[in-house]
Write a protein that holds these residues in place. Structure first.
Motif, PDB file in Angstrom:
ATOM      1  N   GLN A 149      -6.379  -8.368  -6.629  1.00 44.12           N
ATOM      2  CA  GLN A 149      -6.074  -7.575  -6.265  1.00 44.12           C
ATOM      3  C   GLN A 149      -6.349  -5.867  -7.606  1.00 44.12           C
ATOM      4  OE1 GLN A 149      -3.164  -9.873  -9.280  1.00 44.12           O
ATOM      5  NE2 GLN A 149      -3.394  -7.579  -9.847  1.00 44.12           N
ATOM      6  N   LYS A 155       2.201  -1.470  -4.799  1.00 44.28           N
ATOM      7  CA  LYS A 155       2.750  -3.043  -4.173  1.00 44.28           C
ATOM      8  C   LYS A 155       2.300  -4.046  -3.524  1.00 44.28           C
ATOM      9  CE  LYS A 155       6.636  -2.159  -1.593  1.00 44.28           C
ATOM     10  NZ  LYS A 155       8.630  -1.965  -1.217  1.00 44.28           N
ATOM     11  N   ASP A 156       0.962  -3.110  -2.558  1.00 47.01           N
ATOM     12  CA  ASP A 156       0.645  -3.946  -1.165  1.00 47.01           C
ATOM     13  C   ASP A 156      -0.503  -3.660  -1.418  1.00 47.01           C
ATOM     14  OD1 ASP A 156       0.339  -0.873  -0.651  1.00 47.01           O
ATOM     15  OD2 ASP A 156      -0.010  -1.276   0.984  1.00 47.01           O
ATOM     16  N   HIS A 209       4.201  -9.476  -6.003  1.00 52.76           N
ATOM     17  CA  HIS A 209       4.797  -8.913  -5.393  1.00 52.76           C
ATOM     18  C   HIS A 209       4.691  -9.491  -3.760  1.00 52.76           C
ATOM     19  CE1 HIS A 209       5.743  -6.188  -1.742  1.00 52.76           C
ATOM     20  NE2 HIS A 209       6.873  -6.065  -2.237  1.00 52.76           N
ATOM     21  N   PRO A 210       3.465 -10.164  -3.651  1.00 50.20           N
ATOM     22  CA  PRO A 210       3.455 -10.955  -2.129  1.00 50.20           C
ATOM     23  C   PRO A 210       3.177 -12.637  -2.093  1.00 50.20           C
ATOM     24  CG  PRO A 210       0.853  -9.719  -3.070  1.00 50.20           C
ATOM     25  CD  PRO A 210       2.520  -9.849  -3.883  1.00 50.20           C
TER      26      PRO A 210
END
Length: 623
Positions: free
Chosen positions: A467, A474-475, A527-528
């Motif tokens: 990440q 968020k992606d 988020h994921p």
């Protein structure tokens, strides 16, 4: 029975433990050990920490002044709960390497003799034994260092303060320190064993070679313990079982191989000269795998006429895995799981650790990541939050090596057994399976062993992803596999580092550093993983739609590192459901400790010990 005594009996185990703690805190309020707990609110303190506090203060406390009877009774209640939650084995279930039938070399006649076996584990959890041997020090009062791993501390901690008081009385009567090679007997109090035989072995500098006198002294310890055991009454069962620890091999420094030979030779010589012994079984209890191998090898040798054995020939038996004692806690756990309609599998670091992927293991780090010990790391956990990398290449080198370890971790029978048992037992109709996995482990082992990804929530992240450290979007989360593939050919096989000019990847959106997508600080992008958490909550709601449904949380290896993620959440679910959801907690130490209140209400049960053994006992023959 007095009204006061009856009132004490009505107190819950938790209340009894708190009562004893308050007494000790008041009595020892100035001590160093007490200061750690002086500001704690006992009403909100986790039962595991409360039990730890109780054991800590009792360990550091002198025998005098003797404790009041009511406080001893309160401590006994707490220790009984603690022992009941630990996985135990029966000495009679340990298959002997040398069975009870032996043959005299000169006459060729068969005669009965004690069986000899070896077992690796906690000596205080062996049931159906008449006496266990404690490797004591010359003061004979136990160890005063809380948490110390010596056998003296383990035995005194489980037995309770009355054992120290009994030893104190013996030493006061004797008026001098205990000599090496002797033996003294006390009751076992809260231990499974009815008696404890205390002996002081020879002490030497670690790495030195034992002298003839030291070897003789160690042999005297075994002879004295055998003689003391002979004088104990034979139990109604007719089986008098004596369990030896490895005398003098711990902090006393006696080499394990020599100690093993002396122990086995001395015990067998004693029995060869005393064919009328009342001792029917001897168990050598060891601490390490290497010691287990030593005893197995030495005992197996005695099936051959090598000229070194005593005047008897023992046919060698076959060592086997010892089944756990079918304790009430094991039975309760088995019943809860058998009667459940839905299962939540809640797994922490202890589960992966039981398969070898132990983030606290110095051995694992040394084996797989020796090139990174120069940064002061001792284990995998040490790296989380580390910011002092000498270069981006060094930081990226570690990440890639870590991810390769996780990627290449071999298939594990434990996970395969879990998948086979749970998917069969809790299979639903049309894909609506009646199980869900929620784990703090980021290693992906559940999915790798067959669990559908749709039934697994990993709120702490996943090593399969990287990440953006700034969470710019968020992606901004990426599949780790291509990054590993790009770096792996360039890792030096010796240093495990990438070249100084290796182009370390950055976030394609903002050019910031990339990090493991695992919770290790405020940088973590969850988020994921939110959708799976929502799926998990939906599963819980569906499981409770019908009041007739019974739900079990099988919690495995969840300790106190991040209790708010799984442990406390699970306890809250059980309490809020008023028992419609029940908790079965399995693991070592805290990870197998269930709150006293939940146990007394019949809402939960905990078993502390080796995870594969416990699961095999509670999940049935299919596991």
């Amino acid at each position: 029975m007095s009204s006061e005594h009856h009132a004490r009996e009505q107190l819950t185990a938790k209340a009894q433990m708190h009562r004893a703690l308050r007494f000790l805190l008041d009595q020892q309020h100035t001590s160093k050990q007490c200061s750690r707990f002086a500001t704690c609110d006992l009403d909100t303190l986790d039962d595991w920490y409360a039990m730890t506090a109780l054991k800590t203060m009792l360990c550091a406390r002198t025998a005098e002044p003797f404790l009041p009877l009511d406080i001893k009774e309160a401590i006994d209640t707490a220790l009984a709960y603690d022992l009941a939650s630990r996985a135990q084995v029966s000495a009679l279930d340990i298959n002997p390497i040398l069975p009870r039938r032996l043959t005299d070399r000169e006459s060729g006649k068969h005669q009965s003799g004690p069986s000899i076996s070896v077992w690796k584990g906690d000596i205080t959890t062996i049931r159906d034994c008449t006496a266990i041997v404690n490797a004591a020090n010359s003061q004979m009062l136990g160890c005063f260092i809380p948490g110390h791993k010596c056998i003296d501390n383990a035995i005194h901690t489980s037995a309770g303060p009355q054992l120290r008081e009994a030893c104190y009385a013996l030493m006061e009567e004797q008026g001098c320190l205990e000599a090496e090679g002797q033996a003294k007997v006390t009751p076992g109090y809260n231990l499974n064993s009815k008696y404890v035989i205390h002996t002081v072995g020879p002490q030497m500098s670690r790495g030195s070679v034992p002298t003839v006198e030291q070897a003789k002294m160690l042999a005297d310890c075994y002879r004295s313990c055998l003689q003391a055991a002979e004088e104990l009454p034979v139990p109604d069962s007719g089986r008098k079982v004596l369990v030896f620890c490895s005398i003098s091999t711990g902090i006393f420094g006696f080499p394990s191989a020599e100690a093993c030979s002396i122990a086995v030779r001395t015990v067998l010589e004693c029995f060869s000269h005393h064919c009328d012994s009342t001792i029917t079984d001897v168990v050598f209890d060891v601490f390490s795998e290497s010691d287990l191998d030593l005893y197995r090898h030495r005992l197996s040798e005695l099936s051959y006429d090598d000229g070194k054995s005593p005047g008897v020939v023992f046919p060698a038996g076959e060592q086997h895995i010892v089944k756990l004692y079918d304790s009430p806690s094991i039975q309760i756990a088995r019943t809860i799981i058998r009667e459940a309609d839905y299962l939540i599998l809640s797994a922490g670091a202890g589960l992966s650790a039981s398969t070898g992927l132990d983030y606290t293991s110095a051995d694992l780090f040394s084996k797989h990541l020796p090139g990174f010990k120069k940064y002061g790391f001792r284990c995998l956990y040490d790296v989380f939050g580390f910011q002092s990398w000498p270069s981006e290449q060094a930081r990226w080198s570690y990440f890639m090596n870590h991810l390769i370890i996780v990627r290449d971790w071999p298939q594990q029978e434990l996970y395969s057994n879990l998948w086979r048992t749970i998917s069969t037992r809790f299979a639903g109709d049309a894909g609506d399976d009646r199980y869900f996995v929620r784990t703090s482990n980021a290693d992906g082992l559940f999915v790798r062993h067959g669990f559908p990804a749709s039934r697994v929530s990993t709120p702490q992240g996943h090593y399969a992803q990287l990440q953006c450290i700034r969470k710019c979007r968020k992606d901004a989360v990426f599949d780790a596999a291509p990054y590993i593939a790009a770096a792996e050919p360039h890792l030096d096989p010796i240093t495990q580092h990438l070249p100084a000019d290796f182009p370390v990847p950055t976030c394609p959106y903002c050019n910031s550093n990339l990090d493991l997508c695992v919770r290790g600080g405020s940088y973590f992008n969850d988020h994921p993983f939110r959708q799976k958490e929502q799926d998990y909550r939906g599963f819980c709601e569906r499981a409770l739609e019908s009041s007739a449904n019974k739900v079990v949380i099988l919690e495995i290896g969840v300790g106190m590192s991040t209790p708010s993620v799984l442990r406390w959440h699970n306890e809250d679910l059980v309490e809020e459901s008023e028992g419609r959801i029940k908790l079965v907690r399995v693991g070592r130490d805290a990870a197998g400790s269930c709150p006293f209140d939940l146990m007394e209400q019949g809402y939960g049960v905990g078993t502390q010990g080796d995870i594969p053994d416990i699961l095999a006992a509670i999940m049935g023959s299919s596991f």
